[in-house]
Write an enzyme that holds these catalytic residues in place. Sequence first.
Site, PDB file in Angstrom:
ATOM      1  CE  LYS A  76      -8.002 -42.119 -10.527  1.00  0.00           C
ATOM      2  NZ  LYS A  76      -7.326 -41.428 -11.620  1.00  0.00           N
ATOM      3  CB  THR A  77      -2.017 -44.716  -7.673  1.00  0.00           C
ATOM      4  OG1 THR A  77      -2.975 -45.226  -8.599  1.00  0.00           O
ATOM      5  CG2 THR A  77      -1.212 -45.856  -7.066  1.00  0.00           C
ATOM      6  CG  ASP A 121      -6.596 -47.961  -9.795  1.00  0.00           C
ATOM      7  OD1 ASP A 121      -5.572 -47.993 -10.491  1.00  0.00           O
ATOM      8  OD2 ASP A 121      -7.435 -47.025  -9.851  1.00  0.00           O
ATOM      9  CB  THR A 170     -11.307 -43.097 -14.736  1.00  0.00           C
ATOM     10  OG1 THR A 170     -11.776 -44.403 -15.108  1.00  0.00           O
ATOM     11  CG2 THR A 170      -9.828 -43.171 -14.397  1.00  0.00           C
ATOM     12  NE  ARG A 229       0.330 -42.759 -15.290  1.00  0.00           N
ATOM     13  CZ  ARG A 229      -0.789 -43.273 -14.820  1.00  0.00           C
ATOM     14  NH1 ARG A 229      -1.910 -43.154 -15.497  1.00  0.00           N
ATOM     15  NH2 ARG A 229      -0.802 -43.880 -13.649  1.00  0.00           N
TER      16      ARG A 229
HETATM   17  N1  ATP Z   1       0.219 -33.921  -7.335  1.00  0.00           N
HETATM   18  C1  ATP Z   1       1.306 -34.535  -7.866  1.00  0.00           C
HETATM   19  N2  ATP Z   1       2.537 -34.007  -7.670  1.00  0.00           N
HETATM   20  C2  ATP Z   1       3.619 -34.594  -8.247  1.00  0.00           C
HETATM   21  N3  ATP Z   1       3.583 -35.711  -9.031  1.00  0.00           N
HETATM   22  C3  ATP Z   1       2.370 -36.262  -9.229  1.00  0.00           C
HETATM   23  C4  ATP Z   1       1.178 -35.715  -8.667  1.00  0.00           C
HETATM   24  N4  ATP Z   1       0.133 -36.492  -9.038  1.00  0.00           N
HETATM   25  C5  ATP Z   1       0.646 -37.486  -9.808  1.00  0.00           C
HETATM   26  N5  ATP Z   1       1.979 -37.346  -9.921  1.00  0.00           N
HETATM   27  C6  ATP Z   1       2.881 -38.193 -10.708  1.00  0.00           C
HETATM   28  O1  ATP Z   1       2.103 -38.769 -11.759  1.00  0.00           O
HETATM   29  C7  ATP Z   1       2.244 -40.194 -11.740  1.00  0.00           C
HETATM   30  C8  ATP Z   1       0.882 -40.822 -11.941  1.00  0.00           C
HETATM   31  O2  ATP Z   1       0.105 -40.572 -10.795  1.00  0.00           O
HETATM   32  P1  ATP Z   1      -0.891 -41.695 -10.239  1.00  0.00           P
HETATM   33  O3  ATP Z   1      -0.387 -43.050 -10.624  1.00  0.00           O
HETATM   34  O4  ATP Z   1      -1.131 -41.420  -8.786  1.00  0.00           O
HETATM   35  O5  ATP Z   1      -2.182 -41.373 -11.101  1.00  0.00           O
HETATM   36  P2  ATP Z   1      -3.607 -42.069 -11.012  1.00  0.00           P
HETATM   37  O6  ATP Z   1      -4.616 -40.984 -10.928  1.00  0.00           O
HETATM   38  O7  ATP Z   1      -3.621 -43.131  -9.968  1.00  0.00           O
HETATM   39  O8  ATP Z   1      -3.670 -42.736 -12.441  1.00  0.00           O
HETATM   40  P3  ATP Z   1      -4.597 -43.962 -12.876  1.00  0.00           P
HETATM   41  O9  ATP Z   1      -6.018 -43.499 -12.785  1.00  0.00           O
HETATM   42  O10 ATP Z   1      -4.160 -44.248 -14.285  1.00  0.00           O
HETATM   43  O11 ATP Z   1      -4.273 -45.081 -11.921  1.00  0.00           O
HETATM   44  C9  ATP Z   1       2.841 -40.565 -10.403  1.00  0.00           C
HETATM   45  O12 ATP Z   1       3.858 -41.523 -10.585  1.00  0.00           O
HETATM   46  C10 ATP Z   1       3.462 -39.300  -9.882  1.00  0.00           C
HETATM   47  O13 ATP Z   1       4.858 -39.309 -10.078  1.00  0.00           O
END
Ligand code: ATP
Length: 356
Positions: A76-77, A121, A170, A229
Amino acid sequence: MNWDETTDDADAERLVGASTDREEQAVEAALRPKDLGEFIGQEKVREQLDLVLRAARARGATADHVLLSGAPGLGKTTLSMIIAAEMEAPIRITSGPAIQHAGDLAAILSSLQEGEVLFLDEIHRMSRPAEEMLYMAMEDFRVDVIVGKGPGATAIPLELPPFTLVGATTRAGLLPPPLRDRFGFTAHMEFYEPAELERVIHRSAHLLDVEIDTDGAGEIAGRSRGTPRIANRLLRRVRDYAQVKADGVIDQDIARAALAVYEVDSRGLDRLDRGVLEALLKLFGGGPVGLSTLAVAVGEERETVEEVAEPFLVREGLLARTPRGRVATPAAWAHLGLTPPRSSTGGNGQGDLFGA
Ligand SMILES: Nc1ncnc2c1ncn2[C@@H]1O[C@H](COP(=O)(O)OP(=O)(O)OP(=O)(O)O)[C@@H](O)[C@H]1O
């Protein structure tokens, strides 16, 4: 205690061992995909988002507000930063817990540049007054700032430049409909397939200058709980192992040996997950057993068992939440190599739940 923080921290720390937040954030930033082309998987979301962004750019307009929901670590981030990059706009990052007063939000909104992306977030954890201010800001790009208190208070209208709000959550179910309805595009992030996680691992290994073969990537992907992650964290732990115990190259044997050290089993269960299952099977004969009783048996808080371990165990078909309590499925007995006790109800005593 707020389970979100516990979930994210516990989820991150327990799976692959504790590590410094700063180190994690630096590496996560380095590995984060920078554009839609580098973003692996989530085909439908990427296709839809690409349309929204290209159409907005073609019109020379600011992109519609976007809501991204899904479990921790699914991207998401990453997508919020990609939206800003694709729109060639600055991004401002904050979170629901950081905005406890409407004034906090007004200060952020009034400082946004035209077209700026505001990433919020954990948007479900914003205070109600701030949330209600967001309604007008999202729809009319205007907020009313209340000055003074009581009868003398006055509302000062504050015009805002057009901006794009990207909300991440989430817990989509906790968002009130008036807020959810104000997003022009909403997307739910699914868990990733092992093949997609293999691609994530190969991409990250390349960025980390780590040599890994297909079988090694497959072994890590299969234990990453559908989450990029976690795949990246396990890759880094296996890299450490390969560096210290071998010649730095990751193959299937090295991956298996390293993940055994970190107690991540073939399906991605870690120490906590196995502790919950073992208690359920060995102490309570597979259940049904109440959550509190199960949590005490494993020496964990209720929330930790319920929010950190169970979602994965349920998704893996190893545990069921029933009105009579938690029950282990036949797959759980098989996974731990245990034989269910015979009982009067036949089978593993849960015959009526899963067939005799
Ligand atoms: N589709 C993707 N392709 C490659 N790497 C990814 C992908 N999605 C996430 N990642 C990797 O996973 C890590 C975590 O992703 P991200 O921080 O965007 O998750 P999030 O959904 O925002 O988590 P949270 O809900 O805990 O904030 C990122 O640093 C990235 O390197």
